[in-house]
Design an enzyme around this catalytic site. Sequence first.
Site, PDB file in Angstrom:
ATOM      1  N   HIS A 428     -20.408 -18.459  -1.545  1.00 28.31           N
ATOM      2  CA  HIS A 428     -20.032 -18.175  -2.929  1.00 28.31           C
ATOM      3  C   HIS A 428     -19.422 -16.789  -3.084  1.00 28.31           C
ATOM      4  O   HIS A 428     -18.382 -16.615  -3.724  1.00 28.31           O
ATOM      5  CB  HIS A 428     -21.258 -18.321  -3.839  1.00 28.31           C
ATOM      6  CG  HIS A 428     -20.984 -17.907  -5.250  1.00 28.31           C
ATOM      7  ND1 HIS A 428     -21.304 -16.648  -5.722  1.00 28.31           N
ATOM      8  CD2 HIS A 428     -20.375 -18.553  -6.266  1.00 28.31           C
ATOM      9  CE1 HIS A 428     -20.909 -16.559  -6.985  1.00 28.31           C
ATOM     10  NE2 HIS A 428     -20.353 -17.698  -7.335  1.00 28.31           N
ATOM     11  N   GLY A 709       6.875   0.652  30.583  1.00 31.26           N
ATOM     12  CA  GLY A 709       5.624   1.267  30.140  1.00 31.26           C
ATOM     13  C   GLY A 709       5.797   2.766  30.152  1.00 31.26           C
ATOM     14  O   GLY A 709       5.611   3.408  31.190  1.00 31.26           O
ATOM     15  N   CYS A 759       7.344  -1.178  25.857  1.00 26.38           N
ATOM     16  CA  CYS A 759       6.107  -1.426  25.113  1.00 26.38           C
ATOM     17  C   CYS A 759       5.190  -0.214  25.129  1.00 26.38           C
ATOM     18  O   CYS A 759       4.033  -0.306  24.727  1.00 26.38           O
ATOM     19  CB  CYS A 759       5.376  -2.646  25.680  1.00 26.38           C
ATOM     20  SG  CYS A 759       4.885  -2.473  27.407  1.00 26.38           S
TER      21      CYS A 759
END
Length: 809
Positions: A428, A709, A759
């Site tokens: 709820h 990288g 990345c």
Amino acid sequence: MAYVKWFREIGIGDVPTVGGKNASLGEMYRHLSAAGVLVPNGFAVTAEAYDAVLEANGALERLHALLDDFDPDDVVQLQARGKACREIVYNCTLPSALEAEILEGYEALKREYGDDVSLAVRSSATAEDSPEASFAGQNDTYLNIASPEALLDAYKRCLASNFTDRSLHYKFDSGFDYFDVRLCVVVMKMVRSDIGASGVMFSIDTETGFRDVVYITAAYGLGENVVQGTIDPDGFYVHKPTFALGHRAVLKRSLGKKELKMIFSEALSSGSIAVEYTKNVETPPSERARFCITDEDVMVLADYAVKVEKHYSENVGHDKPMDMEWAKDGIDGRLYMVQARPETVESQKKGSILEIYHLSEPGEVLVSGRAVGTKIGSGKVHHIRDTAQLGDFKEGEVLLADTTTPDWEPVMKMASAIVTNRGGRTCHAAIVSRELGIPAIVGAEDATEKLADGREVTVSCAEGETGRVYDGKISYDVERTDLSHLPKTRTKIMMNLGNPDLAFSLAHLPVDGIGLARMEFIINESIKAHPMALIHPEKTDLATRVQIEALTAAYETPEDFFVKTLSEGVATIASAVYPEPCVVRMSDFKTNEYATLAGGKFFEPLDEANPMIGFRGAARYSHPAYEEGFALECAAMKRVRDEMGFTNVILMIPFCRRVEEGRRVVETMARHGLVRGENGLQIYVMCEIPNNVISIDGFSEVFDGFSIGSNDLTQLTLGVDRDSEIVAFDYEERDEGVLTMIEMAVEGAKRNGRHSGICGQAPSDYPEVAEFLVKLGIDSISLNPDSVLTTLPRIIELETALNGAPSEQ
């Protein structure tokens, strides 16, 4: 029959005469039974019957006297007048014709299902389950009704529940006239989930609005515990696009505590919304430790959800996410749909403004639980112990409670945030806080003991599925972005992501895929054990074996636990951008990091002098010390692509020192079923060692693409340990030598017809590096999620200056 209509006679267009719940059950019974969706038979007691009861007893005039001038925001007045209204209706005498029709319907159900059939008697309001208002939990439900007297009594109790405090206030908040909403009643065969299982499901993620999943909750026994949120249920996600292609796999799962189960009782109980012949008993530990339904059950339910959503969407001519209830019969073992209504929160959000909340600083975590929504709120804690204290609650306070019920709603809308000890994502408190747009944390267990009244706290639901209550008032920012007219960039903008819990909330970001999905986060946070310790627990100590048994109890074997947990974590990340590419890096823990996992100290050298350039990455994968562990990683990735259907996953090898090492890794992967080119499989390599750049032509023969990288490439180009504080001043990703290496890598990839991306941290931290990469013509830039919306406009501006106006997405 004037007052009773069978499900076969009604449909979704009959809400004004039979109410939302009846109309929906009739719609499914009539139109989806032939498609394999099972719905128990039953009948509706109509709005005309409701009118007849009130008219025959002269009740309307007395009800008007109570309601025409009352203030529902006055909690004391609301409780007094609501009680008086309910007594008026419950004390009404049923007209004999109506009573006869109801009992005749009961006899017909006994003829269909047998004399021992028990019934579910449920309220069905004529304004219920509209797109704007659900009325879920506002009126009463009665289960295990098994006699004519109990049926007629339950019918009258349902009518009276049209005037519960919660229902009166909900009508007021939703703009409904108290007398325009009439109460119809469902009478249907009771599914014997008391000795089976039941739950709630949605054809949308309720926290983020991500529409590509079905979310299913499940618990033992009758469904009221799940609906009310008195327990922590099991949870399952299924990915709709891959399901549509024929793949049958759970995307993601969570084992709930399932503390209680509701079963049949001979005595009338009044301890919940459903006042019925039921009782709660404690769930045995052996049942709590395993999932309460099988993966096959999950697939049947997902099939139901997809069919229901498709049917209702076709009815209205646009996508209509659905909120559904289901039950598994413990006698026949079959799964039944017992309710379907439109989802009324996430599906109603309009426009293309993306809102992302960020805490501006870290803080001390006091308690944590399940996050509801993605917002942040703060204020003073106010612990409400029962409804008698509701009148003391003040606007802007943080509502703290063991759990909430619909009677609490008048004060819930005044709260800056809500925290409860108990409940899952369909309880709820969760449902109401979503509707109100208030951050809530449910299932925080001992929150009422740890959070003192009057204490200033910050409630954050902006950090994934785990919500956290921080000490003090912490400032936060709200980032708003209009996504409607963002142009498409030539350079693919991707994001880095390791935490599957954030995947759905980040799915709305305007990215072209995921450029780096890190396995380490999933292994560290969800698996928590060293892969080799799972394969060879006998080589560990007793304490480790006990820990592994606890982690893997719900799975067939420890290996099954690893493969399913890793594959589901990776697939969840991939689902956020499907069918766009998701580049998944195979594990890149260093030995000192692996050693911290359960059992890790038995399989890792504990005295490696320099783990940063030691036994890590590709060197481990075909080495006798780890090849069995790598085989599990491969099994998980094969499951992601082949069984689960996420062929958008590209695999990437980290820290590969030499071309020959690359060949060995690719051959090892092939032995474990991951063959480059098969089923479209691409394998990239991290370009993070100077030799990756120098020998890029050789590496291009082995791999399909390169992801730079910049973190490791910087440390190895400059000879700087990036973990060392002493030489941190010499770690500079913008150094001319580092940029030259990046330039050589991009040019080498182009020369060999291979993908080039980056990345590392540099383009997220430094706009000038992102600009440098765009000018080089790199294929993709992968950014941290919090950098995407700030970096994207700069790249659009730069590409426009270089190439002319870009096209709109």
